[in-house]
Design an enzyme around this catalytic site. Sequence first.
Site, PDB file in Angstrom:
ATOM      1  N   HIS A   1       0.850  -1.202   0.000  1.00  0.00           N
ATOM      2  CA  HIS A   1       0.000   0.000   0.000  1.00  0.00           C
ATOM      3  C   HIS A   1       0.882   1.247   0.000  1.00  0.00           C
ATOM      4  CE1 HIS A   1      -4.011   1.901   1.400  1.00  0.00           C
ATOM      5  NE2 HIS A   1      -3.198   2.878   1.026  1.00  0.00           N
TER       6      HIS A   1
ATOM      7  N   HIS B   1       1.210   4.994  -2.555  1.00  0.00           N
ATOM      8  CA  HIS B   1       0.716   5.754  -3.717  1.00  0.00           C
ATOM      9  C   HIS B   1       1.892   6.407  -4.428  1.00  0.00           C
ATOM     10  CE1 HIS B   1      -3.575   5.421  -2.551  1.00  0.00           C
ATOM     11  NE2 HIS B   1      -3.057   5.314  -1.339  1.00  0.00           N
TER      12      HIS B   1
ATOM     13  N   HIS C   1      -9.629   0.894  -0.297  1.00  0.00           N
ATOM     14  CA  HIS C   1      -9.437   1.570   0.972  1.00  0.00           C
ATOM     15  C   HIS C   1     -10.762   1.504   1.738  1.00  0.00           C
ATOM     16  CE1 HIS C   1      -6.043   3.275  -1.144  1.00  0.00           C
ATOM     17  NE2 HIS C   1      -5.697   4.083  -0.153  1.00  0.00           N
TER      18      HIS C   1
ATOM     19  N   GLU D   1     -10.579   3.561   7.300  1.00  0.00           N
ATOM     20  CA  GLU D   1      -9.521   4.501   7.692  1.00  0.00           C
ATOM     21  C   GLU D   1     -10.191   5.699   8.370  1.00  0.00           C
ATOM     22  OE1 GLU D   1      -7.803   6.705   4.495  1.00  0.00           O
ATOM     23  OE2 GLU D   1      -5.972   7.207   5.596  1.00  0.00           O
TER      24      GLU D   1
ATOM     25  N   ASP E   1       1.926   4.058   2.608  1.00  0.00           N
ATOM     26  CA  ASP E   1       0.847   4.884   2.063  1.00  0.00           C
ATOM     27  C   ASP E   1       1.368   6.150   1.391  1.00  0.00           C
ATOM     28  OD1 ASP E   1      -1.809   5.490   1.487  1.00  0.00           O
ATOM     29  OD2 ASP E   1      -2.224   6.371   3.455  1.00  0.00           O
TER      30      ASP E   1
HETATM   31 ZN   LIG Z   1      -3.826   4.820   0.552  1.00  0.00          ZN
END
Ligand SMILES: [Zn+2]
Length: 327
Positions: free
Chosen positions: A13, A15, A186, A189, A267
Site C-alpha cells: 500500500h 501511492h 481503501h 480509515e 501509504d
Molecule cells: Zn492509501
Amino acid sequence: MRDLTTLPKAHLHVHLESTVRRPTLTAIAAANGLDVPDVQNAELGGFAAFFALNTLVRDALRTPDDFRRIAYEYCEDEAAQGTRYAEVSFTAAAHGERLGDLNMPIAAVLEGLAAGREAFGIETRLILDHSRRRPVDRAWATLRLAERHRDGVVAVGLAGDEAFPGDPFAEVFAAARDAGLHVVHHAGEAAGPASVRQAIGTGRTERVGHGIRVLDDPDLVAEIRDRRLPLEVCPSSNVALGFAASPAAHPFARLRDAGLVVTVNTDIPAMTGRPLAAEYALVRDTFGYDETACADLARAAVDASFAPPELKTRIHTEINAWTAATP
Ligand SMILES: [Zn+2]
C-alpha cells in the site's frame, strides 16, 4: 537490532504520487512553469497539507518524462528499503483525463517501472485506484486501462474520501473480478466498520486498505479473521493524517493480537518522511517486537501480495536466510 533495510520485504500500500522526491517535484514543477509553495512547513499540517501536496503533485506532472522519472526514482528508493516486490497505487485515469490523453500517464509509468526493474532489481505491479468522489464513468475507464495493461497492472480499487459510498461502483469491481483482476479498496480509515462491510461485501475486495477501524465491531473482526482478509496498515500515515494520536496509540498491535493478518505499509512516504524499513522499525520499537516478529510481518505481506508464486517463494527463501543469519 539489525538495520531493517536488510530484511527482504513486500510493499502493498503506497501511492506513487506520494513517493515523489521533493527535489524532483521542485524540478518538474519549475520545468512546467509552476511555483512550488513552501510545502516543507506544511508537513505536519495533517489533511490540509496532504491535499495541498497532492494538488501540487497533480498539477506538476504533465509530460511522459515526468511520469517515467517518478516511477524510476520510486524503484530506486524502494529497492534501497529492501523491498523486493511492490504493488504501487496510481490514479491513472485521473491523470489521463486531466492531460487529455488517457493512456499516456500509465504507459509512461510502466516504462519507468520497467527501467527501474532493470536498474535496481525490484519487481513492481500497479494497482489502479479510483477516487470515490469521482464519477462511475471514470471507474470504468480505470478498469479498461487495467485490462489494456494487464502485464503491469495487478488490481483496481477505490481510494479517496470514505464519506462517499462504494456501492455505486459495485458493478465495476464485479466486472474487474470477472476479468481476472484483483480488487483492493481503501476502507475503515476515516469511516467506520460499515465502510469495511461494504468493501468486503459488494465491493469484492480481497484485502482491506487500512481497516484500522474494524476494532469498533467485534463481529466484523471475527469475519475478517475467519476469511483471512489481510489489512494494509499504514501507521505513520494514520498519525500524520490524524487517524491515530501517536504511534503508541495506534491500533497496530491490537489488530495483530486480535488474530488478523496485518501488513506494514507506508501509504504516503514522501509526506511522512518514513520509508518502508523505517515503518517496520517504528512498529518494532513502539510495540517491542523482536526480529522474529519483524520477519513474520514481512512474510505476511508476501503472502498477502498478488505476486506470482515463484516470486513469493523466492522472497520467503530470502526472509528465511535473513532470519537464520540473526546474530
Ligand atoms: Zn492509501
